[in-house]
Every structure is written in structure tokens, then in C-alpha cells.
Design a protein around this motif. Structure first.
Motif, PDB file in Angstrom:
ATOM      1  N   ASN A 135      10.356   7.686   1.045  1.00  0.00           N
ATOM      2  CA  ASN A 135      10.461   7.448   2.492  1.00  0.00           C
ATOM      3  C   ASN A 135       9.118   7.527   3.205  1.00  0.00           C
ATOM      4  OD1 ASN A 135      13.313   7.250   2.301  1.00  0.00           O
ATOM      5  ND2 ASN A 135      13.482   9.478   2.379  1.00  0.00           N
ATOM      6  N   PHE A 136       8.071   7.837   2.451  1.00  0.00           N
ATOM      7  CA  PHE A 136       6.759   8.034   3.071  1.00  0.00           C
ATOM      8  C   PHE A 136       5.781   6.927   2.687  1.00  0.00           C
ATOM      9  CE2 PHE A 136       8.110  12.638   2.723  1.00  0.00           C
ATOM     10  CZ  PHE A 136       8.516  12.712   4.041  1.00  0.00           C
ATOM     11  N   LYS A 137       6.222   5.689   2.871  1.00  0.00           N
ATOM     12  CA  LYS A 137       5.342   4.556   2.581  1.00  0.00           C
ATOM     13  C   LYS A 137       4.412   4.298   3.765  1.00  0.00           C
ATOM     14  CE  LYS A 137       8.362   2.235  -0.732  1.00  0.00           C
ATOM     15  NZ  LYS A 137       9.061   0.973  -1.094  1.00  0.00           N
ATOM     16  N   LEU A 138       3.212   3.912   3.454  1.00  0.00           N
ATOM     17  CA  LEU A 138       2.187   3.710   4.486  1.00  0.00           C
ATOM     18  C   LEU A 138       2.428   2.435   5.295  1.00  0.00           C
ATOM     19  CD1 LEU A 138      -1.013   4.643   2.437  1.00  0.00           C
ATOM     20  CD2 LEU A 138      -0.082   5.922   4.383  1.00  0.00           C
ATOM     21  N   ASN A 139       2.173   2.542   6.580  1.00  0.00           N
ATOM     22  CA  ASN A 139       2.187   1.372   7.453  1.00  0.00           C
ATOM     23  C   ASN A 139       0.778   0.888   7.772  1.00  0.00           C
ATOM     24  OD1 ASN A 139       5.032   1.254   7.791  1.00  0.00           O
ATOM     25  ND2 ASN A 139       4.916   2.983   9.204  1.00  0.00           N
ATOM     26  N   GLU A 140      -0.199   1.554   7.199  1.00  0.00           N
ATOM     27  CA  GLU A 140      -1.598   1.207   7.443  1.00  0.00           C
ATOM     28  C   GLU A 140      -2.413   1.474   6.179  1.00  0.00           C
ATOM     29  OE1 GLU A 140      -0.514   5.080   7.814  1.00  0.00           O
ATOM     30  OE2 GLU A 140      -0.181   3.841   9.586  1.00  0.00           O
ATOM     31  N   ILE A 229     -17.217   3.975   0.058  1.00  0.00           N
ATOM     32  CA  ILE A 229     -15.760   4.093  -0.035  1.00  0.00           C
ATOM     33  C   ILE A 229     -15.401   4.779  -1.347  1.00  0.00           C
ATOM     34  CG2 ILE A 229     -13.566   2.881   0.043  1.00  0.00           C
ATOM     35  CD1 ILE A 229     -15.269   2.564   2.577  1.00  0.00           C
ATOM     36  N   LYS A 230     -14.867   5.968  -1.245  1.00  0.00           N
ATOM     37  CA  LYS A 230     -14.536   6.767  -2.426  1.00  0.00           C
ATOM     38  C   LYS A 230     -13.169   6.404  -3.004  1.00  0.00           C
ATOM     39  CE  LYS A 230     -14.148  11.644  -3.763  1.00  0.00           C
ATOM     40  NZ  LYS A 230     -14.230  13.039  -3.244  1.00  0.00           N
ATOM     41  N   ASP A 231     -12.196   6.111  -2.126  1.00  0.00           N
ATOM     42  CA  ASP A 231     -10.841   5.793  -2.593  1.00  0.00           C
ATOM     43  C   ASP A 231     -10.118   4.960  -1.537  1.00  0.00           C
ATOM     44  OD1 ASP A 231      -8.741   5.703  -4.307  1.00  0.00           O
ATOM     45  OD2 ASP A 231      -8.343   7.869  -4.329  1.00  0.00           O
ATOM     46  N   VAL A 232      -9.090   4.214  -1.993  1.00  0.00           N
ATOM     47  CA  VAL A 232      -8.379   3.292  -1.101  1.00  0.00           C
ATOM     48  C   VAL A 232      -6.875   3.385  -1.358  1.00  0.00           C
ATOM     49  CG1 VAL A 232      -8.003   0.873  -0.489  1.00  0.00           C
ATOM     50  CG2 VAL A 232     -10.315   1.672  -1.031  1.00  0.00           C
ATOM     51  N   GLU A 237       2.063   1.631  -0.058  1.00  0.00           N
ATOM     52  CA  GLU A 237       1.879   2.657  -1.081  1.00  0.00           C
ATOM     53  C   GLU A 237       2.367   3.991  -0.517  1.00  0.00           C
ATOM     54  OE1 GLU A 237      -1.506   2.644  -3.825  1.00  0.00           O
ATOM     55  OE2 GLU A 237      -2.422   1.120  -2.530  1.00  0.00           O
ATOM     56  N   ILE A 238       2.650   4.940  -1.411  1.00  0.00           N
ATOM     57  CA  ILE A 238       3.133   6.240  -0.981  1.00  0.00           C
ATOM     58  C   ILE A 238       2.012   7.005  -0.268  1.00  0.00           C
ATOM     59  CG2 ILE A 238       4.133   8.440  -1.699  1.00  0.00           C
ATOM     60  CD1 ILE A 238       5.995   6.067  -2.019  1.00  0.00           C
ATOM     61  N   ALA A 239       2.315   7.492   0.911  1.00  0.00           N
ATOM     62  CA  ALA A 239       1.316   8.244   1.675  1.00  0.00           C
ATOM     63  C   ALA A 239       0.981   9.546   0.961  1.00  0.00           C
ATOM     64  CB  ALA A 239       1.838   8.533   3.073  1.00  0.00           C
ATOM     65  N   PRO A 240      -0.277   9.927   0.917  1.00  0.00           N
ATOM     66  CA  PRO A 240      -0.653  11.198   0.282  1.00  0.00           C
ATOM     67  C   PRO A 240      -0.157  12.377   1.123  1.00  0.00           C
ATOM     68  CG  PRO A 240      -2.559  10.191   1.336  1.00  0.00           C
ATOM     69  CD  PRO A 240      -1.455   9.196   1.420  1.00  0.00           C
ATOM     70  N   LEU A 241       0.160  13.457   0.473  1.00  0.00           N
ATOM     71  CA  LEU A 241       0.696  14.638   1.153  1.00  0.00           C
ATOM     72  C   LEU A 241      -0.253  15.141   2.235  1.00  0.00           C
ATOM     73  CD1 LEU A 241       2.680  16.932   1.538  1.00  0.00           C
ATOM     74  CD2 LEU A 241       1.651  18.097  -0.423  1.00  0.00           C
ATOM     75  N   SER A 242      -1.534  15.179   1.948  1.00  0.00           N
ATOM     76  CA  SER A 242      -2.503  15.705   2.916  1.00  0.00           C
ATOM     77  C   SER A 242      -2.506  14.904   4.218  1.00  0.00           C
ATOM     78  CB  SER A 242      -3.910  15.694   2.309  1.00  0.00           C
ATOM     79  OG  SER A 242      -4.293  14.376   1.945  1.00  0.00           O
ATOM     80  N   TYR A 243      -2.168  13.613   4.127  1.00  0.00           N
ATOM     81  CA  TYR A 243      -2.203  12.741   5.296  1.00  0.00           C
ATOM     82  C   TYR A 243      -0.980  12.937   6.200  1.00  0.00           C
ATOM     83  CZ  TYR A 243      -2.555   8.413   8.028  1.00  0.00           C
ATOM     84  OH  TYR A 243      -2.639   7.504   9.052  1.00  0.00           O
ATOM     85  N   ILE A 244       0.160  13.291   5.600  1.00  0.00           N
ATOM     86  CA  ILE A 244       1.396  13.399   6.390  1.00  0.00           C
ATOM     87  C   ILE A 244       1.933  14.838   6.428  1.00  0.00           C
ATOM     88  CG2 ILE A 244       2.106  11.013   6.024  1.00  0.00           C
ATOM     89  CD1 ILE A 244       3.973  12.070   3.812  1.00  0.00           C
TER      90      ILE A 244
END
Length: 281
Positions: A135-140, A229-232, A237-244
Motif C-alpha cells: 500500500n506504500f507505492k510512491l507517487n513521485e 546521485i547515490k540512489d534512485v 516502487e515501494i516507498a522506503p520506510l525512512s521516507y514514510i
């Protein structure tokens, strides 16, 4: 139709000292205006005047207040006289429903403030995340990136570029010490950031920023721009935990609120039933 009587008794005693605590000559229940059966008392005007207002300004403010009060009362009377009995009943129902909702929601808010456990452990956040990942797919699009910009004529620009390209922690610390020379910068590439936010600060294309790269340089009339740019992460894609993480905490709290209110409702119904205050026939 009844004759509407408006009496404005704005006398010379309307001034700052008119509202003084020391005044003894007139009663606080003195009427200053009447509209039909509604009365406006001098006591009602005490709180409308700010401190240190001049006598002239206080008189203007009081007159304006009385005028607005009268217009409101007159409009209300007109509305009542021109409304059907059915519409008045509908309004009464709406007012009563609103009052009940307001009281219930205020009560619920007080319960939540008193009883809700707001402490959320990292383990609980992680468990909730793992159970609901889909349920945590990125919109950006997100990137882990570092960037900076500075005047293209800066004397030590070569040194800055070398420090920026280095992975050595001491070089990064030296680069941070030069931050007063930068127009914009963010050297923390361990945090996920929306690409669109970076594009507002740097004149790169989105295509450039969505590719992992250790170094990109661009120059224009306004300055020199560096980015790595270290990572993309792309859309869907599934949002990373730290972001949400903060979003998940809000969701957990919301779930707790609902469960708390449901528990309170069950207790209220149970108590009312036991005390014979609630019966179903």
C-alpha cells in the motif's frame, strides 16, 4: 406586521473613561439600543474597545458595533417572518444536530487527549510497514543525492569540485566548512528526497537526476552546479520506510483513536444497559 423600533442611545458618555471601573453614576444594566424586544446593554460594549484608544475612536467603534448589532437583529427578524414553519423546523433540526455533534466530538477529543497512548516504538512502525508494504507505492521519484552551487568565478572552485567528488569524510567536513561560499547546497546523501524539489534549485533535467552517478557538473550565467546521485527510486516502487515513517506513525495513531472510541462506546452501552438506562424492545 409589527412596527420595528430601533433606538440608538449613543450619548456623550461613550468614551474610554465611559467604561472605567470607577464610574458610579450609571448602572451596568443601562440600555444603549433596542431592536424589537432585543436589548443591547452598556455592559455588552465593555470588551469591544482596545486599550489606550482615543475618545474619538472609541465613539466611532461603539457606533459601528451598535449599527452592526441592529442590522443583524433586523435581518434575523425578517428571515424568521419570511420563513415557512417547515423551513424553521428544518433549521431547528440542523441546529440541534450540529449542537449534538459538537458536544459528542468535544467529549471524544477530551477522552483521546486523556487516554490515548501516543508512544510508538520503532518495532511497531516497522511491523506496520512490513504488513502493508504493497500500500506504500510512491507517487513521485526519490533520490539520495548531494548537491551544491556557487558563483562560477569563485577563486577556489577547483578545490571545491575535488572535495565534492571525494568520498573521504575529512574532505566532506572541509567542504561543509566552505558552505558560506555556496548559493545552495545539501551534502546529506543518506536521506531520500523528491526529485522535483531538487529541480527547483538546480538547472538539471529530471532525466539527469534519475541516473545513479558520482558526479554531474553544469554551468550557466548564474553559477556552477554540482550534483551526485547515490540512489534512485521511481514511481510505483515501494516507498522506503525512512521516507514514510512519520506517515505510518500518523496512521497508527489514527487506528488507536478509532479503537479507543469504540471501546468507550462499548463501555457506555454496557453501563447504560446494566443500569436500565438503555433498553431495546
Amino acid at each position: 406586521m409589527r412596527f420595528l423600533l430601533i433606538v440608538f442611545c449613543v450619548l456623550t458618555f461613550f468614551s474610554c473613561d465611559y467604561f472605567s471601573v470607577k464610574e458610579k453614576e450609571t448602572s451596568s444594566s443601562e440600555i444603549v439600543a433596542i431592536v424589537n424586544t432585543d436589548k443591547l446593554f452598556r455592559e455588552d460594549l465593555k470588551n469591544i474597545l482596545p486599550a489606550n484608544i482615543s475618545k474619538e475612536d472609541s465613539l466611532v467603534l461603539v457606533k459601528s458595533y451598535i449599527q452592526d448589532w441592529a442590522i443583524k437583529k433586523l435581518l434575523l427578524k425578517k428571515a424568521e417572518n419570511n420563513s415557512t414553519l417547515e423551513s424553521l423546523k428544518e433549521i431547528d433540526v440542523l441546529v440541534n444536530d450540529y449542537r449534538e455533534s459538537l458536544l459528542i466530538n468535544t467529549y471524544k477529543s477530551e477522552i483521546i487527549n486523556q487516554k490515548l497512548d501516543t508512544i510508538i516504538s520503532e518495532e511497531e512502525v516497522e511491523r506496520y510497514y512490513n504488513l502493508n508494504k504493497k500500500n506504500f507505492k510512491l507517487n513521485e521519484e526519490l533520490v539520495k543525492a548531494k548537491y551544491l552551487s556557487f558563483d562560477k568565478d569563485l577563486k577556489d572552485k577547483r578545490e571545491i569540485i575535488q572535495l565534492f567528488q571525494s568520498d573521504d569524510i575529512e574532505d566532506l567536513e572541509e567542504l561543509e566548512r566552505k558552505q558560506l561560499s555556496f548559493k545552495t547546497y545539501d551534502l546529506n546523501d543518506s536521506v531520500w528526497t523528491e526529485v522535483d524539489k531538487i529541480l527547483l534549485k538546480l538547472p538539471f533535467s529530471k532525466e539527469n537526476l534519475l541516473k545513479k552517478t558520482k558526479f554531474i557538473q553544469k554551468q550557466d550565467s548564474l553559477g556552477l552546479y554540482l550534483v551526485a546521485i547515490k540512489d534512485v527510486l521511481l514511481r510505483n516502487e515501494i516507498a522506503p520506510l525512512s521516507y514514510i515513517e512519520s506517515k505510518i506513525k500518523q496512521m497508527i495513531l489514527h487506528k488507536r483513536k478509532i479503537e479507543l472510541i469504540r471501546d468507550i462506546e462499548k463501555i457506555i452501552v454496557k453501563d447504560a444497559t446494566q443500569n436500565n438506562n438503555f433498553k431495546i424492545y
